[in-house]
Design a protein around this motif. Structure first.
Motif, mmCIF file in Angstrom:
data_model
loop_
_atom_site.group_PDB
_atom_site.id
_atom_site.type_symbol
_atom_site.label_atom_id
_atom_site.label_comp_id
_atom_site.label_asym_id
_atom_site.label_seq_id
_atom_site.Cartn_x
_atom_site.Cartn_y
_atom_site.Cartn_z
ATOM 1 N N LEU A 1 -0.242 -14.273 -5.690
ATOM 2 C CA LEU A 1 0.063 -13.370 -5.593
ATOM 3 C C LEU A 1 0.615 -12.322 -6.119
ATOM 4 O O LEU A 1 0.701 -11.099 -6.880
ATOM 5 N N ALA A 2 2.040 -12.452 -5.403
ATOM 6 C CA ALA A 2 3.264 -12.022 -6.063
ATOM 7 C C ALA A 2 3.472 -12.171 -7.071
ATOM 8 O O ALA A 2 3.555 -10.874 -7.686
ATOM 9 N N ASP A 3 3.589 -13.110 -8.011
ATOM 10 C CA ASP A 3 3.668 -13.682 -9.035
ATOM 11 C C ASP A 3 3.166 -12.739 -9.788
ATOM 12 O O ASP A 3 3.580 -12.415 -11.280
ATOM 13 N N TRP A 4 1.589 -12.262 -9.927
ATOM 14 C CA TRP A 4 0.774 -10.961 -10.455
ATOM 15 C C TRP A 4 1.407 -9.980 -10.438
ATOM 16 O O TRP A 4 0.961 -9.836 -11.344
ATOM 17 N N ILE A 5 1.725 -9.458 -9.380
ATOM 18 C CA ILE A 5 2.804 -8.264 -9.093
ATOM 19 C C ILE A 5 3.346 -8.369 -9.826
ATOM 20 O O ILE A 5 3.787 -7.357 -10.873
ATOM 21 N N LEU A 6 4.074 -8.756 -10.053
ATOM 22 C CA LEU A 6 6.140 -8.658 -11.119
ATOM 23 C C LEU A 6 5.536 -8.901 -12.454
ATOM 24 O O LEU A 6 6.452 -8.487 -12.999
ATOM 25 N N ASN A 7 4.503 -9.020 -13.028
ATOM 26 C CA ASN A 7 4.335 -9.552 -14.504
ATOM 27 C C ASN A 7 3.647 -8.175 -14.741
ATOM 28 O O ASN A 7 3.366 -7.811 -16.118
ATOM 29 N N LEU A 8 3.450 -7.198 -14.063
ATOM 30 C CA LEU A 8 2.639 -6.133 -14.258
ATOM 31 C C LEU A 8 3.676 -4.729 -14.803
ATOM 32 O O LEU A 8 5.003 -5.021 -14.325
ATOM 33 N N GLN A 9 3.671 -4.523 -15.718
ATOM 34 C CA GLN A 9 4.597 -3.189 -16.505
ATOM 35 C C GLN A 9 3.701 -2.019 -15.641
ATOM 36 O O GLN A 9 2.814 -1.883 -15.059
ATOM 37 N N PRO A 10 5.377 -1.554 -16.028
ATOM 38 C CA PRO A 10 5.556 0.226 -15.531
ATOM 39 C C PRO A 10 4.118 1.149 -15.173
ATOM 40 O O PRO A 10 4.216 1.647 -13.811
ATOM 41 N N HIS A 11 3.667 0.786 -15.783
ATOM 42 C CA HIS A 11 3.076 1.572 -16.885
ATOM 43 C C HIS A 11 1.365 1.347 -15.918
ATOM 44 O O HIS A 11 0.069 2.273 -15.317
ATOM 45 N N GLU A 12 1.215 -0.040 -15.120
ATOM 46 C CA GLU A 12 -0.143 -0.425 -14.686
ATOM 47 C C GLU A 12 -0.048 -0.707 -12.832
ATOM 48 O O GLU A 12 -0.408 -0.543 -12.594
ATOM 49 N N LEU A 13 1.217 -0.031 -13.093
ATOM 50 C CA LEU A 13 1.574 0.041 -10.930
ATOM 51 C C LEU A 13 0.494 0.938 -10.523
ATOM 52 O O LEU A 13 -0.088 0.650 -9.031
ATOM 53 N N PRO A 14 0.684 2.263 -11.094
ATOM 54 C CA PRO A 14 -0.232 3.428 -10.178
ATOM 55 C C PRO A 14 -1.777 2.893 -9.938
ATOM 56 O O PRO A 14 -2.255 3.224 -9.031
ATOM 57 N N GLU A 15 -2.141 2.644 -11.062
ATOM 58 C CA GLU A 15 -3.530 1.922 -10.799
ATOM 59 C C GLU A 15 -3.605 0.921 -9.954
ATOM 60 O O GLU A 15 -4.809 1.361 -8.674
ATOM 61 N N LEU A 16 -2.803 0.221 -9.762
ATOM 62 C CA LEU A 16 -2.472 -1.071 -8.769
ATOM 63 C C LEU A 16 -2.642 0.025 -7.865
ATOM 64 O O LEU A 16 -3.597 -0.728 -6.333
ATOM 65 N N PHE A 17 -1.695 0.620 -7.137
ATOM 66 C CA PHE A 17 -1.773 1.362 -5.691
ATOM 67 C C PHE A 17 -3.099 2.360 -5.325
ATOM 68 O O PHE A 17 -3.632 2.607 -4.597
ATOM 69 N N LYS A 18 -3.424 3.236 -6.764
ATOM 70 C CA LYS A 18 -4.935 3.275 -6.475
ATOM 71 C C LYS A 18 -5.924 2.872 -5.975
ATOM 72 O O LYS A 18 -6.522 3.151 -4.848
ATOM 73 N N GLU A 19 -6.188 1.511 -6.078
ATOM 74 C CA GLU A 19 -6.916 0.119 -5.682
ATOM 75 C C GLU A 19 -6.860 0.221 -4.756
ATOM 76 O O GLU A 19 -7.712 0.168 -3.786
ATOM 77 N N ILE A 20 -5.361 -0.146 -4.667
ATOM 78 C CA ILE A 20 -5.113 -0.553 -2.872
ATOM 79 C C ILE A 20 -5.293 0.570 -1.641
ATOM 80 O O ILE A 20 -6.669 0.272 -0.957
ATOM 81 N N TYR A 21 -5.326 1.745 -1.824
ATOM 82 C CA TYR A 21 -5.559 2.614 -1.071
ATOM 83 C C TYR A 21 -6.741 3.695 -1.247
ATOM 84 O O TYR A 21 -7.816 3.510 0.513
ATOM 85 N N LEU A 22 -7.531 3.048 -2.536
ATOM 86 C CA LEU A 22 -9.105 3.211 -1.976
ATOM 87 C C LEU A 22 -10.015 2.061 -1.155
ATOM 88 O O LEU A 22 -10.728 2.682 -0.759
ATOM 89 N N GLY A 23 -9.410 1.146 -1.721
ATOM 90 C CA GLY A 23 -10.081 0.558 -0.446
ATOM 91 C C GLY A 23 -9.689 0.158 1.385
ATOM 92 O O GLY A 23 -10.991 0.070 1.636
ATOM 93 N N CYS A 24 -8.506 0.882 1.275
ATOM 94 C CA CYS A 24 -8.750 1.029 2.799
ATOM 95 C C CYS A 24 -9.309 1.991 3.030
ATOM 96 O O CYS A 24 -9.491 2.353 3.950
#
Length: 332
Positions: free
Chosen positions: A94-117
């Motif tokens: 998981l850590a390596d996958w996140i580290l390979n994300l580009q800056p413009h991809e991070l907001p989508e990741l954070f939105k999915e995390i918060y939506l899941g919660c």
């Protein structure tokens, strides 16, 4: 025949006295700041054994990354990025996958995390809106995204998931990662004006150990903190209950703070520390004559009602689309 008449004959080389090496050439050229930072990032981070010290190191590294990359004065953003990552459960790769994300991809990741919660705890995620509202911006600032990217990489490389990614809630609640980050990001004069001074974990742990025992902590007991901050006192009591073989989910928790950003951090921490379904976090003035607890419960009920309506709409849309696909297949 002289040597001048036979230029092709080998001549004896004229002895040359070697020049002394200048003093500046004896020293290695200094490394650039960028090279030093790259070396630090690439080096495997050895986390401190003390969880509280580990949390402070994460906060220091995140603040350094945010300001070095000119993230700006909106401290909700780095706080929200770290809070989102702290909500994840660590898995191989998981850590390596996140580290390979580009800056413009991070907001989508954070939105999915918060939506899941949000699906499970809409009341707490609504309370934490200041931590994730920025991720929904359709036109994000590119410089800010680069700073978020640096914060994400630095937090993970400093072992954030090793501290908060455990399946066991006791391990996740050994430290409050958001408290040192919140207080560190705020300007000194801002903290003084707000009167915001979080109780050190060693003090809150000592207080919980002195007050809470099996005779005192009866099931269904209500535990309230009128100036909750990021939730440090609630964390200490929850850990004390677990040390006594008791389950924090058997108790009612209520934390309130006049500062919306501190309350947002407490709401996220309530999920990370698994305080259970009977936990409410409010944002109001505890000294005001109004009943802040009743207000918080009303807001929580409204949040669950909104969640249920949204889920009903999603279910209806999904069923309608499935029916349309069946009709299309039958017509074909």
């Amino acid at each position: 025949m002289s040597d001048d008449d036979a230029p092709f004959l080998p001549r004896t080389a004229t002895p040359v006295t070697p020049r002394p090496t200048p003093s500046w050439a004896k020293k290695k050229p200094p490394k650039s700041k960028a090279a030093k930072r790259a070396k630090i990032t690439a080096r495997k981070y050895l986390a401190p054994r003390d969880p509280q010290e580990h949390a402070r190191k994460i906060a220091e590294n995140v603040m350094d990354a945010w300001y070095q990359n000119f993230g700006g004065s909106d401290i909700d953003v780095p706080l929200g990025a770290v809070a989102a990552l702290a909500l994840l459960r660590n898995r191989p790769g998981l850590a390596d996958w996140i580290l390979n994300l580009q800056p413009h991809e991070l907001p989508e990741l954070f939105k999915e995390i918060y939506l899941g919660c949000w699906i499970k705890r809409p009341d707490l995620i609504n309370r934490a809106i200041r931590l994730h509202d920025w991720a929904w911006n359709p036109n994000p600032d590119t410089q800010q995204l680069r700073a978020v990217h640096a914060v994400t990489n630095r937090a993970i490389n400093t072992g954030l998931l090793d501290l908060t990614g455990h399946d066991d809630p006791y391990m996740r609640a050994e430290a409050d990662v958001l408290s040192p980050l919140l207080t560190g990001l705020r300007h000194k004069s801002d903290k003084k004006w707000r009167g915001e001074y979080h109780t050190p974990a060693c003090v809150s742990d000592l207080m919980a150990g002195m007050v809470v025992d099996k005779d005192f902590a009866q099931p269904n007991m209500a535990i309230r903190e009128p100036a909750v901050g990021s939730g440090g006192m609630l964390r200490s009591v929850a850990q004390r209950l677990r040390d006594l073989g008791l389950n924090p989910q058997d108790y009612t928790w209520y934390g309130n703070d006049v500062d919306s950003l501190a309350a947002a951090c407490a709401a996220v921490n309530a999920i990370i520390w698994d305080l259970g379904p009977n936990c409410a976090i409010g944002c109001a003035d505890s000294l005001a004559p109004e009943d802040d607890y009743a207000k918080t419960l009303t807001e929580a009920r409204d949040a669950f009602k909104e969640r249920d309506q949204a889920m009903d709409t999603v279910t209806l849309i999904t069923a309608t689309r499935s029916a349309m696909r069946l009709l299309e297949k039958a017509a074909a």
